[in-house]
Enzyme design. Structure first.
Site, PDB file in Angstrom:
ATOM      1  N   CYS A  74       0.833  -1.209   0.000  1.00  0.00           N
ATOM      2  CA  CYS A  74       0.000   0.000   0.000  1.00  0.00           C
ATOM      3  C   CYS A  74       0.869   1.263   0.000  1.00  0.00           C
ATOM      4  O   CYS A  74       1.816   1.371   0.783  1.00  0.00           O
ATOM      5  CB  CYS A  74      -0.913   0.000   1.226  1.00  0.00           C
ATOM      6  SG  CYS A  74      -2.034   1.406   1.240  1.00  0.00           S
TER       7      CYS A  74
ATOM      8  N   CYS B   6       0.390   4.920   6.862  1.00  0.00           N
ATOM      9  CA  CYS B   6      -0.264   4.830   8.178  1.00  0.00           C
ATOM     10  C   CYS B   6       0.698   4.144   9.156  1.00  0.00           C
ATOM     11  O   CYS B   6       1.075   2.984   8.928  1.00  0.00           O
ATOM     12  CB  CYS B   6      -1.562   4.048   8.063  1.00  0.00           C
ATOM     13  SG  CYS B   6      -2.588   4.609   6.680  1.00  0.00           S
TER      14      CYS B   6
ATOM     15  N   CYS C  59       0.416   0.429  10.306  1.00  0.00           N
ATOM     16  CA  CYS C  59      -0.053  -0.617   9.394  1.00  0.00           C
ATOM     17  C   CYS C  59       1.067  -1.456   8.778  1.00  0.00           C
ATOM     18  O   CYS C  59       1.984  -0.938   8.143  1.00  0.00           O
ATOM     19  CB  CYS C  59      -0.884   0.002   8.281  1.00  0.00           C
ATOM     20  SG  CYS C  59      -1.637  -1.274   7.236  1.00  0.00           S
TER      21      CYS C  59
ATOM     22  N   CYS D  93     -16.584  -9.197   5.294  1.00  0.00           N
ATOM     23  CA  CYS D  93     -15.909  -7.922   5.024  1.00  0.00           C
ATOM     24  C   CYS D  93     -14.663  -8.160   4.172  1.00  0.00           C
ATOM     25  O   CYS D  93     -13.787  -8.933   4.553  1.00  0.00           O
ATOM     26  CB  CYS D  93     -15.464  -7.272   6.323  1.00  0.00           C
ATOM     27  SG  CYS D  93     -16.796  -7.015   7.473  1.00  0.00           S
TER      28      CYS D  93
ATOM     29  N   CYS E  93     -19.558  -6.176   3.230  1.00  0.00           N
ATOM     30  CA  CYS E  93     -18.854  -4.977   3.677  1.00  0.00           C
ATOM     31  C   CYS E  93     -17.529  -4.932   2.935  1.00  0.00           C
ATOM     32  O   CYS E  93     -16.948  -5.980   2.626  1.00  0.00           O
ATOM     33  CB  CYS E  93     -18.610  -5.060   5.180  1.00  0.00           C
ATOM     34  SG  CYS E  93     -17.627  -3.688   5.815  1.00  0.00           S
TER      35      CYS E  93
ATOM     36  N   CYS F 281     -19.502   2.080   8.321  1.00  0.00           N
ATOM     37  CA  CYS F 281     -18.754   1.447   9.400  1.00  0.00           C
ATOM     38  C   CYS F 281     -17.521   2.319   9.610  1.00  0.00           C
ATOM     39  O   CYS F 281     -16.665   2.399   8.722  1.00  0.00           O
ATOM     40  CB  CYS F 281     -18.373   0.027   8.980  1.00  0.00           C
ATOM     41  SG  CYS F 281     -17.241  -0.790  10.119  1.00  0.00           S
TER      42      CYS F 281
ATOM     43  N   ARG G 152     -18.097  -2.442  17.609  1.00  0.00           N
ATOM     44  CA  ARG G 152     -17.359  -3.694  17.389  1.00  0.00           C
ATOM     45  C   ARG G 152     -16.043  -3.707  18.151  1.00  0.00           C
ATOM     46  O   ARG G 152     -15.206  -2.802  18.005  1.00  0.00           O
ATOM     47  CB  ARG G 152     -17.090  -3.929  15.896  1.00  0.00           C
ATOM     48  CG  ARG G 152     -16.345  -5.264  15.673  1.00  0.00           C
ATOM     49  CD  ARG G 152     -16.219  -5.657  14.212  1.00  0.00           C
ATOM     50  NE  ARG G 152     -17.508  -5.575  13.564  1.00  0.00           N
ATOM     51  CZ  ARG G 152     -17.759  -4.853  12.479  1.00  0.00           C
ATOM     52  NH1 ARG G 152     -16.794  -4.166  11.918  1.00  0.00           N
ATOM     53  NH2 ARG G 152     -18.957  -4.830  11.966  1.00  0.00           N
TER      54      ARG G 152
END
Ligand code: SAM
Ligand code: DTB
Ligand code: SF4
Length: 339
Positions: free
Chosen positions: A73, A77, A80, A117, A148, A208, A280
């Protein structure tokens, strides 16, 4: 085929109550901070009271997560393992074929999940990628599962395309406060995040959106994150609260651990601010004792990720989760009509 929940004789949960009037989106940040400062027993009492007004006691919604495109990616972040900017051992892989995703969804359904998801390590999806993902959504939906996806930033048109394919929910986390965001991520802004949430909502998708606790944030940052979520034009239907999974190689690998009772407080405040949303208990459960997870459920968490993997890191074994839910006398939410 019997679901794992049925075969282990968990009682079915009653259908959840319709959102009642009186849901507020005009919270003041001072009110949110005051909730955090309540004595723990008082906070828990209030969270429980609110929870019971909006959900049947003891039901839990379970979602299974699949990484449909892992690693590589371009975003940075700081938490991550999938960012190209950090050496974490996670290699960039291609977007999975549709058939592989549908096979995993079938398995998730057989295991008792009601929502599937699909997560992709994208900054934003390209047209050819979105076309394939739309096909995945169409086929997973046809299995009778709720769908999702979490694919990074979306334009209004892309959100509409996913809705037309049958997507129910879009996950896009704010992660932390607007003030702390720039300390964790430099390749996009908080405003970018809010814009995608607006695009998703305007397309008619369910939202979400939640965050991560343990990013070196202050108590004020936690209050600000929950305040931002609870003052969106409409509350997210689903609010994932993740505890940082500290992955070696990421800038946050050595972040100080979260005080478990402070984590419970975040759940409780989220429950009070967004009474009709599913809160969640997300990443970080492998590090939590059964007792801590039970406290999170008491504080108002009523959804978990279920299955041995999150995206690139482990989640508790399905058997351990079912045993825990059974010990607590909790029940899984039934599949939606037709599922
Ligand atoms: N790339 C897309 C995005 O960022 O929106 C979707 C996938 S991304 C992995 C989904 C979410 O996972 C992030 O927003 C973050 O909240 C959460 N996440 C990622 N790494 C995590 C970690 N180490 N611990 C806890 N949560 C994490
Ligand atoms: C969310 O809030 N948590 C999930 C899901 N949405 C996509 C992801 C957690 C990822 C944890 C780190 C990993 O497994 O790579
Ligand atoms: Fe990429 Fe999402 Fe990981 Fe950020 S959280 S690096 S956008 S996969």
């Amino acid at each position: 085929m019997a679901t794992a929940a049925e075969s282990l004789a968990l009682p079915p949960a009653r259908a959840c109550a319709a959102p009642a009037p009186g849901i507020r989106t005009d919270w003041d940040v001072a009110e949110v901070r005051a909730l955090f400062e309540l004595p723990f027993p008082e906070l828990m009492f209030r969270a429980q009271s609110v929870h019971r007004q909006h959900f049947p006691a003891g039901d839990v919604q379970i979602s299974t997560l699949l990484s449909i495109k892992t690693g590589g990616c371009p975003e940075d972040c700081g938490y991550c393992p999938q960012s190209v900017h950090f050496k974490t051992g996670v290699e960039g892989e291609a977007l999975l074929p549709v058939a592989a995703v549908v096979a995993a969804a079938r398995q998730a359904k057989a295991g008792g999940a009601t929502r599937f998801c699909m997560g992709a390590a994208y900054r934003n999806p390209k047209p050819s990628q979105l076309a394939r993902i739309s096909e995945m959504v169409r086929e997973v939906k046809a299995l009778g599962l709720e769908t999702c996806a979490t694919l990074g930033m979306l334009t209004p048109e892309q959100a509409g395309q996913l809705r037309d394919a049958g997507l129910d929910y879009y996950n896009h986390n704010l992660d932390t406060s607007a003030e702390h965001y720039g300390n964790v991520i430099s390749t996009r802004t908080y405003g970018d995040r809010l814009q995608t949430l607006a695009n998703v909502r305007d397309a008619g998708l369910k939202v979400c959106a939640g965050g991560i606790i343990g990013l070196g944030e202050t108590a004020a940052d936690r209050a600000a994150l929950l305040h931002t979520l609870a003052t969106l034009p409409a509350h997210p239907e689903s609010v994932p609260i993740n505890q940082l999974v500290a992955v070696p190689g990421t800038p946050l690998a050595d972040a100080p651990p979260v005080d478990p009772l402070d984590f419970v407080r975040v759940i409780a405040v989220a429950r009070i601010l967004m009474p009709a949303s599913r809160v969640r208990l997300s990443a970080g459960r492998t590090e939590m004792s059964d007792e801590l997870q039970a406290l999170c459920f008491l504080a108002g968490a009523n959804s978990i990720f279920y299955g041995e993997r999150l995206l690139t890191t482990p989640n508790p074994e399905a058997d351990r989760d079912l045993a825990l839910l059974r010990r607590l006398g909790m029940a899984t939410e039934p599949l939606p009509a037709g599922g």
